[in-house]
Design a protein around this motif. Structure first.
Motif, PDB file in Angstrom:
ATOM      1  N   ASN A  52       0.815  -1.213   0.000  1.00 50.40           N
ATOM      2  CA  ASN A  52       0.000   0.000   0.000  1.00 50.40           C
ATOM      3  C   ASN A  52       0.857   1.274   0.000  1.00 50.40           C
ATOM      4  O   ASN A  52       0.407   2.337  -0.438  1.00 50.40           O
ATOM      5  N   GLU A  53       2.070   1.146   0.496  1.00 49.09           N
ATOM      6  CA  GLU A  53       2.973   2.299   0.518  1.00 49.09           C
ATOM      7  C   GLU A  53       3.348   2.759  -0.887  1.00 49.09           C
ATOM      8  O   GLU A  53       3.700   3.916  -1.105  1.00 49.09           O
ATOM      9  N   LYS A  55       1.219   2.363  -3.556  1.00 51.73           N
ATOM     10  CA  LYS A  55      -0.006   2.883  -4.165  1.00 51.73           C
ATOM     11  C   LYS A  55      -0.988   3.197  -3.044  1.00 51.73           C
ATOM     12  O   LYS A  55      -1.867   2.413  -2.729  1.00 51.73           O
ATOM     13  N   GLU A  56      -0.824   4.372  -2.464  1.00 51.26           N
ATOM     14  CA  GLU A  56      -1.576   4.716  -1.270  1.00 51.26           C
ATOM     15  C   GLU A  56      -3.083   4.829  -1.501  1.00 51.26           C
ATOM     16  O   GLU A  56      -3.873   4.613  -0.589  1.00 51.26           O
ATOM     17  N   SER A  57      -3.492   5.181  -2.720  1.00 54.41           N
ATOM     18  CA  SER A  57      -4.911   5.402  -2.987  1.00 54.41           C
ATOM     19  C   SER A  57      -5.535   4.292  -3.821  1.00 54.41           C
ATOM     20  O   SER A  57      -6.652   4.429  -4.294  1.00 54.41           O
ATOM     21  N   LYS A  81      -9.087   1.852   6.762  1.00 55.81           N
ATOM     22  CA  LYS A  81      -8.934   1.370   5.388  1.00 55.81           C
ATOM     23  C   LYS A  81     -10.275   1.301   4.657  1.00 55.81           C
ATOM     24  O   LYS A  81     -10.382   1.687   3.489  1.00 55.81           O
ATOM     25  N   LYS A  84     -11.334   4.747   3.581  1.00 50.11           N
ATOM     26  CA  LYS A  84     -10.619   5.220   2.390  1.00 50.11           C
ATOM     27  C   LYS A  84     -11.142   4.555   1.122  1.00 50.11           C
ATOM     28  O   LYS A  84     -11.182   5.167   0.057  1.00 50.11           O
TER      29      LYS A  84
END
Length: 616
Positions: A52-53, A55-57, A81, A84
């Motif tokens: 996830n770091e 591709k944070e979104s 999570k 988001k």
């Protein structure tokens, strides 16, 4: 840090930056998916967070991270999570994200937010999936119900986290105190020679003594398999427990064993229970031995996920005869649901079964319930209220014989975290101090036919488990009696009165959490009461015919007077209403009129004979 994770990091360090981002994320994703498939949700969460770091979104990564966090009981992280995902979501890619965010909010005790989200889910997806539609409606109701429980919290219990060496960052459960000895099970031990990474944990049965926790006996000290769920029979000369092992990365299968307890407290050689109890294709676990004073026999309660059950995990029981033989297990269907019903504990002083379930109306996760044994079966399931229950999992309830203390396990706030970073896992043992409530039983007696208050009844209160007479009250001049009750008890009351059939009712105080009044109404059916009026000539004492008899109900002016004349007979028959007063008047030409009052109160017989002598 496990080997796979170290290899991924090593690969990242020796590779060019541009390639690193692509290849390392793929490596983390592959590791995450493999771990998730093996139900190693802790490792899966770690890998997804690492991916996830990069591709944070990314909604897909966020959703998978949220799913892993939820299954790892990292509720706060799961909440973040899922939120988001909803903020990023397009084209309804993850329709269940609203449902699971509602579920997480509920588990965190944020009931109003959870309620709003369940409503949104139903407005957008009702009917898409029958299971989630049904459950969303149920949990929507449960949120309102939980808020009401919190507003009416139990006033007689104080809960504290057991400190010292009992609780650890791992799961500690099945606590009980026998005399001065505190026994429990703990998952704080690593499985020896484990081929899985990271190392899997196993449990052992411990005793907390002199500020230290030690393994109870060598039979519980296997470094390759789990031992847990110690329970004793009534005489404390036999114990039962489980031996369990991993079937794969996360799934565990258990069997139940018995072992003799020597006079010095040491244990003999464990013996596996028969195969009709230890179903080979199922996990058989969480044994508890309970003595039932009603039938003078011991029950073995246990949990199994074998085929043919009512739900996923069900509670079963087997009766142990005087020779130590077991009857074939019976599904305790009255307490089982279509979900999971676990951790049975039979409280012998009141013949009450306590257990945990996520299938009944609950505050979130597993809640603690009770079911009293009445006559020859278990009765209505009663939720044990707040704060014993919480929005988290509350399991393994155990209560002392004097009823003043109890223990249970929970992953509620205050429990130690296995992973402080994700605030995940585990079960700790909590103590409950139980204070006595001021519970007043008000018994009101009524005439069953007229529904009028019925004074002068004798009312008796009994312990339903022992049939012991606790108190007796004669309600002179009133229909009201009062008794003092204890919480978590089974009772019955009997009301009797001369001329009436007795009435009785059974009840319990399992769900009572506040001081106050409990009212029970008893309706006594009046036995038939007949008046035979006989008329005579006072001077000759001969039978006197042709007398006019008038019967007036002095207690009820709405009842019309009854007038009767028998030209050829001196006998007059009337049906009377018990508890009423009557006036009977006799008159005949040539004779003086006479009257008499008839009081039916406290008349024991079924026939009143009244002789009337008319003077000339």
């Amino acid at each position: 840090m496990n080997k796979l994770y170290r290899l991924i990091l090593f690969f990242i360090l020796i590779t060019s930056p541009a390639l690193v981002r692509s290849q390392s994320m793929k490596a983390f994703l592959l590791a995450a998916e493999q771990s998730f498939e093996k139900k190693d949700f802790g490792s899966a969460l770690k890998y997804y967070l690492s991916a996830n770091e990069y591709k944070e979104s990314d909604s897909d990564l966020l959703y998978k991270s949220a799913e892993s966090a939820r299954k790892f009981n990292a509720f706060t992280l799961a909440e973040s999570k899922y939120q988001k995902v909803l903020e990023n979501e397009s084209n309804d890619q993850f329709p269940l994200s609203t449902f699971w965010l509602a579920d997480i909010k509920q588990r965190l005790g944020k009931y109003q937010e959870a309620s709003d989200l369940y409503k949104i889910y139903l407005s957008e997806h009702e009917g898409d999936n029958e299971y989630f539609t049904t459950r969303a409606k149920k949990e929507l109701e449960a949120c309102d119900w939980a808020l009401n429980l919190i507003d009416n919290a139990s006033e007689n219990i104080e809960i504290s986290h057991l400190d010292g060496d009992v609780n650890s960052p791992y799961s500690d459960f099945a606590g009980m105190k026998i005399g001065d000895d505190f026994y429990y099970s703990s998952m704080r031990f690593k499985k020896k020679n484990d081929t899985h990474y990271p190392d899997r944990l196993i449990s052992k049965v411990l005793e907390f003594k002199d500020s230290l926790s030690i393994v109870v006996d060598s039979i519980f000290d296997d470094d390759t398999k789990m031992s847990a769920h110690l329970t004793f029979n009534k005489n404390k000369d036999k114990a039962f427990f489980t031996i369990c092992d991993y079937e794969d990365v996360a799934d565990i299968r258990c069997d139940i064993y018995s072992v003799d307890v020597r006079k010095d407290g040491s244990f003999g050689t464990p013996e596996k229970l028969p195969e009709f109890i230890n179903e080979p294709n199922a996990s058989n676990t969480q044994p508890n031995i309970g003595y039932n004073s009603k039938i003078n026999k011991e029950f073995l309660f246990f949990v199994s996920d074998k085929e043919g059950g009512k739900g996923k995990k069900d509670i079963y029981y087997s009766i142990i005869d005087q020779n130590g033989n077991y009857t074939r297990p019976v599904n305790l269907s009255v307490v089982n649901t279509t979900e999971d019903d676990i951790t049975p504990f039979y409280y012998s002083p009141t013949n009450t079964l306590y257990f945990s379930s996520n299938g009944f109306m609950n505050m979130g996760g597993y809640d603690i319930y009770a079911s009293p044994y009445n006559e020859d079966s278990f009765g209505k399931v009663v939720h044990q209220g707040y704060p014993l229950n919480s929005s988290y999992d509350d399991i393994y309830f155990w209560k002392s014989e004097n009823g003043k203390s109890a223990y249970f396990s929970s992953n509620r706030e205050g429990a130690y975290y296995l992973d402080p970073q994700t605030e995940a896992c585990c079960y700790d043992i909590f103590k409950v101090d139980i204070k006595e409530l001021d519970i007043d039983l008000q018994v009101l007696t009524f005439n069953k036919k007229t529904r009028d208050p019925l004074p002068d009844a004798e009312v008796s209160l009994f312990d339903a488990n022992t049939n012991e007479l606790l108190n007796k009250v004669f309600a002179a001049g009133t229909n009201e009696s009062h008794f003092k009750l204890l919480a978590d008890r089974n009772y019955y009351v009997i009301a009797t009165r001369l001329g009436y059939e007795s009435d009785t009712t059974r009840f319990n105080t399992l769900g009572v959490s506040k001081s106050g009044i409990i009212t029970k109404k008893l309706y006594l059916d009046p036995r038939p009461l007949v008046l035979n009026a006989l008329t005579f000539d006072k001077s000759t004492l001969n039978e006197l015919n042709g007398v006019e008899i008038v019967l007036e109900n002095l207690s009820d002016s709405t009842v019309q007077n009854i007038t009767v004349v028998h030209q050829n007979d001196n006998k007059y028959v009337f049906d009377l209403q018990r508890g009423n007063n009557y006036k009977i008047t006799a008159s005949r030409r040539g004779y003086q009129t006479i009257s008499a009052i008839i009081n039916t109160n406290n008349y024991a017989g079924d026939l009143i004979i009244k002789k009337l002598y008319l003077p000339d």
